[in-house]
Design a protein around this motif. Structure first.
Motif, PDB file in Angstrom:
ATOM      1  N   GLY A  64      13.421  20.537  45.960  1.00 51.49           N
ATOM      2  CA  GLY A  64      13.715  20.472  47.381  1.00 51.49           C
ATOM      3  C   GLY A  64      12.962  21.495  48.207  1.00 51.49           C
ATOM      4  N   MET A  65      12.871  22.715  47.706  1.00 46.28           N
ATOM      5  CA  MET A  65      12.169  23.760  48.454  1.00 46.28           C
ATOM      6  C   MET A  65      10.672  23.472  48.538  1.00 46.28           C
ATOM      7  SD  MET A  65      14.499  25.514  49.686  1.00 46.28           S
ATOM      8  CE  MET A  65      13.449  26.690  50.507  1.00 46.28           C
ATOM      9  N   TRP A 120       9.370  20.468  48.729  1.00 39.63           N
ATOM     10  CA  TRP A 120       9.245  19.443  49.767  1.00 39.63           C
ATOM     11  C   TRP A 120       9.382  20.058  51.152  1.00 39.63           C
ATOM     12  CZ3 TRP A 120       6.736  15.368  48.855  1.00 39.63           C
ATOM     13  CH2 TRP A 120       6.840  14.691  47.647  1.00 39.63           C
ATOM     14  N   VAL A 121      10.314  20.979  51.334  1.00 46.59           N
ATOM     15  CA  VAL A 121      10.496  21.634  52.629  1.00 46.59           C
ATOM     16  C   VAL A 121       9.226  22.378  53.018  1.00 46.59           C
ATOM     17  CG1 VAL A 121      11.751  23.479  53.828  1.00 46.59           C
ATOM     18  CG2 VAL A 121      13.009  21.806  52.456  1.00 46.59           C
ATOM     19  N   GLU A 122       8.640  23.102  52.094  1.00 43.96           N
ATOM     20  CA  GLU A 122       7.403  23.845  52.367  1.00 43.96           C
ATOM     21  C   GLU A 122       6.252  22.895  52.687  1.00 43.96           C
ATOM     22  OE1 GLU A 122       4.997  27.216  52.920  1.00 43.96           O
ATOM     23  OE2 GLU A 122       7.148  26.894  52.935  1.00 43.96           O
ATOM     24  N   ILE A 131       6.491  19.891  53.996  1.00 47.21           N
ATOM     25  CA  ILE A 131       6.746  19.351  55.333  1.00 47.21           C
ATOM     26  C   ILE A 131       6.381  20.376  56.396  1.00 47.21           C
ATOM     27  CG2 ILE A 131       8.571  18.607  56.914  1.00 47.21           C
ATOM     28  CD1 ILE A 131       9.942  17.346  54.380  1.00 47.21           C
ATOM     29  N   ARG A 132       6.781  21.627  56.190  1.00 55.16           N
ATOM     30  CA  ARG A 132       6.496  22.678  57.166  1.00 55.16           C
ATOM     31  C   ARG A 132       4.989  22.843  57.366  1.00 55.16           C
ATOM     32  NH1 ARG A 132       4.662  27.350  57.645  1.00 55.16           N
ATOM     33  NH2 ARG A 132       4.351  27.735  55.450  1.00 55.16           N
ATOM     34  N   LYS A 162      10.004  13.598  53.634  1.00 55.74           N
ATOM     35  CA  LYS A 162      11.392  13.659  54.101  1.00 55.74           C
ATOM     36  C   LYS A 162      12.263  12.683  53.318  1.00 55.74           C
ATOM     37  CE  LYS A 162      10.494  15.324  58.772  1.00 55.74           C
ATOM     38  NZ  LYS A 162      10.539  15.006  60.215  1.00 55.74           N
ATOM     39  N   LEU A 193      12.953  14.230  50.013  1.00 57.92           N
ATOM     40  CA  LEU A 193      13.914  15.321  50.180  1.00 57.92           C
ATOM     41  C   LEU A 193      15.331  14.771  50.343  1.00 57.92           C
ATOM     42  CD1 LEU A 193      14.197  18.369  50.383  1.00 57.92           C
ATOM     43  CD2 LEU A 193      13.763  18.184  52.831  1.00 57.92           C
TER      44      LEU A 193
END
Length: 82
Positions: A3-4, A6-8, A10-11, A55, A58
């Motif tokens: 998950g982290m 994917w967040v990175e 996306i950011r 997304k 995620l």
């Protein structure tokens, strides 16, 4: 990817898209850059597709399951001390 990750992803991708939008806004009214605007706009669309896929990935990650496994492992280790 977790998950982290994917967040990175996306950011970073959204940050790139922001800079591309700024570049497009800066040259969109220049006739000499008409082809460049078209190419950059296509790149932004490609990035948007990647962001939407990320997304979606995620959303598919069960964060509660991961937390439950950690709690269960922690509880198991706490019982080992006795």
């Amino acid at each position: 990817m977790n998950g982290m990750d994917w967040v990175e992803f996306i950011r970073k991708t959204e940050d790139k898209m922001f800079h591309l939008h700024r570049a497009i806004d800066g040259i969109c009214n220049e006739p000499d850059y008409k082809e460049s605007v078209s190419a950059l706009t296509e790149v932004v669309r490609d990035y948007q597709v990647l962001v939407e896929k990320a997304k979606s990935e995620l959303r598919g990650i069960d964060l509660h399951r991961d937390r439950g496994e950690r709690d269960r492992d922690r509880d198991h280790h706490d019982h080992d001390r006795y």
